[in-house]
Design a protein around this motif. Structure first.
Motif, short mmCIF file in Angstrom:
data_model
loop_
_atom_site.label_atom_id
_atom_site.label_comp_id
_atom_site.label_asym_id
_atom_site.label_seq_id
_atom_site.Cartn_x
_atom_site.Cartn_y
_atom_site.Cartn_z
N GLY A 183 0.80 -1.22 0.00
CA GLY A 183 0.00 0.00 0.00
C GLY A 183 0.83 1.27 0.00
O GLY A 183 0.30 2.37 0.24
N ILE A 184 2.11 1.17 -0.31
CA ILE A 184 2.99 2.33 -0.30
C ILE A 184 2.79 3.19 -1.54
O ILE A 184 2.78 4.43 -1.48
CB ILE A 184 4.47 1.90 -0.21
N ALA A 185 2.63 2.53 -2.68
CA ALA A 185 2.52 3.25 -3.96
C ALA A 185 1.95 2.31 -4.99
O ALA A 185 1.91 1.10 -4.79
CB ALA A 185 3.89 3.76 -4.40
N SER A 186 1.51 2.88 -6.12
CA SER A 186 1.12 2.05 -7.25
C SER A 186 2.36 1.35 -7.79
O SER A 186 3.49 1.73 -7.48
CB SER A 186 0.50 2.89 -8.36
N ARG A 187 2.14 0.32 -8.60
CA ARG A 187 3.30 -0.40 -9.11
C ARG A 187 4.18 0.51 -9.98
O ARG A 187 5.41 0.44 -9.92
CB ARG A 187 2.85 -1.63 -9.91
N ARG A 188 3.56 1.38 -10.77
CA ARG A 188 4.35 2.29 -11.60
C ARG A 188 5.16 3.26 -10.75
O ARG A 188 6.33 3.51 -11.00
CB ARG A 188 3.42 3.06 -12.55
N HIS A 189 4.51 3.80 -9.70
CA HIS A 189 5.24 4.70 -8.81
C HIS A 189 6.32 3.94 -8.06
O HIS A 189 7.41 4.48 -7.78
CB HIS A 189 4.27 5.35 -7.81
N ALA A 190 6.05 2.67 -7.73
CA ALA A 190 7.06 1.85 -7.06
C ALA A 190 8.30 1.69 -7.93
O ALA A 190 9.44 1.72 -7.44
CB ALA A 190 6.48 0.48 -6.72
N GLU A 191 8.09 1.55 -9.24
CA GLU A 191 9.24 1.46 -10.15
C GLU A 191 10.06 2.75 -10.12
O GLU A 191 11.30 2.71 -10.17
CB GLU A 191 8.75 1.16 -11.56
#
Length: 293
Positions: free
Chosen positions: A13-21
Motif C-alpha cells: 500500500g505504499i505506492a502504485s506499481r508504476r510509482h514503485a518502479e
C-alpha cells in the motif's frame, strides 16, 4: 516466496506499481541494507528486510489479508489491469474496496467464464503450474463438425502455428448440428488462446468459448458479470490440500457491472440442435457455447 520489489511495494500500500518502479530507479528502496535500482529485482519478505525511504514495509506485508474472488467474466472485457487501447477491463467489474488483485491465468477478450482474482502469489503459482494438474474445464462451440481423427489429434497434443506442441487434453463431444459442434475440453496447461488455436489447427474455428470449472470450483449459481468470494475450503483445495482456514470466510456478494453490461453479456444463442449439448437445456437453449482461455 520471492516477488518483484515493485509488486511488494504496491501490495504494502505504499505506492502504485508504476510509482514503485520510480522509487526503485530513484534509489529509494533497499533490501537488507543494499540500495536497489534495477527493476525486476526480487525479494522475499519472510527473509529479507525491505525498506522504502528508510521505512521497513515488512509489517504491512505481513498484516495484508489475502483476498480470493471468483468472477464469471462476460465477453468484451480484457483480462488485464491496464490497456493502452482503452478497452474495458475486468477490474471495472469489482468495487475499489477489494484492493489491487491480479488474475490467476487469463481469459481472452471474447471468452466468457470463470476467472480467479487474488493478491496471493502462492495460489496463483499453484493453479497455473501445469505440474500441479489443476483442471480447467471449458465448453466450446466450433464451426463445422470435426472428424473423430481430428479430435483424436487434439487429445494427443497438436503442433500449433508457432511450432509449439500442446500437452495431451481431454476432448469430449457434447452435441452437434449440421453446421456446428460442441465440445467439453479439459486443459492442465494454459497457453495464449490455446483452445482457439488448437481447433484452428484442425480447420474448425471456435465460435464461442466459456470456462466453467477451475479445479473443483464451478460456475453454478454465479451469473455472467457477477462475482463472489471463494470459501476457505475452496482456497485450501485450490492450493492442493484439504487444509482449513486458508482464507477468511466472507459473505457472498452479488456485486456486478451495470445491468446493461450484464444484460449484453447474456446473449441468446442461435440454431436448433439435432443433438442437444450436455449443458444446453439450461444455458444454451439450442446453441450456446463455451470457453477457452
Amino acid at each position: 516466496m520471492e516477488t518483484r520489489l515493485q509488486k511488494l511495494i504496491a501490495d504494502a500500500g505504499i505506492a502504485s506499481r508504476r510509482h514503485a518502479e520510480e522509487l526503485i530507479t530513484a534509489g529509494e528502496v533497499t533490501v537488507n541494507g543494499k540500495v536497489i535500482t534495477e527493476l525486476g529485482t526480487k525479494a522475499d519478505p519472510e527473509r529479507d528486510h525491505i525498506k522504502v525511504r528508510g521505512k521497513l514495509i515488512n509489517p504491512q506485508l505481513a498484516a495484508r489479508e489475502n483476498v480470493y474472488v471468483l468472477l464469471n467474466k462476460p465477453r468484451g472485457f480484457l483480462t488485464s489491469l491496464s490497456d493502452p487501447e482503452k478497452r474495458p477491463l475486468i477490474t471495472e467489474l469489482f468495487p475499489p474496496a477489494l484492493g489491487r488483485l491480479h488474475p490467476v491465468g487469463r481469459l481472452d477478450f471474447n471468452t466468457e467464464g470463470l476467472l480467479i482474482m487474488t493478491n496471493d502469489g502462492e495460489l496463483t503459482n499453484y493453479v497455473t503450474a501445469a505440474r500441479n494438474h489443476v483442471r480447467k474445464v471449458y465448453e466450446a462451440k466450433v464451426k463445422g463438425v470435426p472428424s473423430e481423427d481430428q479430435i483424436e489429434r487434439l487429445r494427443r497434443g497438436i503442433r500449433l502455428e508457432d511450432g509449439t506442441r500442446t500437452a495431451p487434453a481431454e476432448v469430449k463431444s457434447t452435441g452437434y448440428t449440421v453446421t456446428n459442434a460442441w465440445f467439453e475440453v479439459i486443459l492442465y496447461e494454459g497457453r495464449n488462446q490455446q483452445i482457439r488455436r488448437m481447433f484452428d489447427a484442425v480447420g474448425h474455428s471456435v465460435l464461442k468459448l466459456k470456462r466453467v470449472r477451475i479445479g473443483h470450483v464451478t460456475d453454478e449459481g454465479l451469473p455472467l458479470g457477477h462475482w463472489r468470494y471463494l470459501t476457505p475450503e475452496e482456497v485450501a483445495r485450490l492450493k492442493g490440500g484439504p487444509k482449513k482456514g486458508a482464507g477468511k470466510r466472507r459473505k457472498k456478494s452479488t456485486a456486478k457491472p451495470s445491468q446493461e453490461v450484464a444484460g449484453k453479456a447474456l446473449e441468446k444463442s442461435d440454431g436448433a440442435a439435432s443433438k442437444k449439448p450436455a449443458r444446453a437445456a439450461a444455458k444454451r437453449g439450442a446453441g450456446h457455447s463455451s470457453g477457452s482461455e
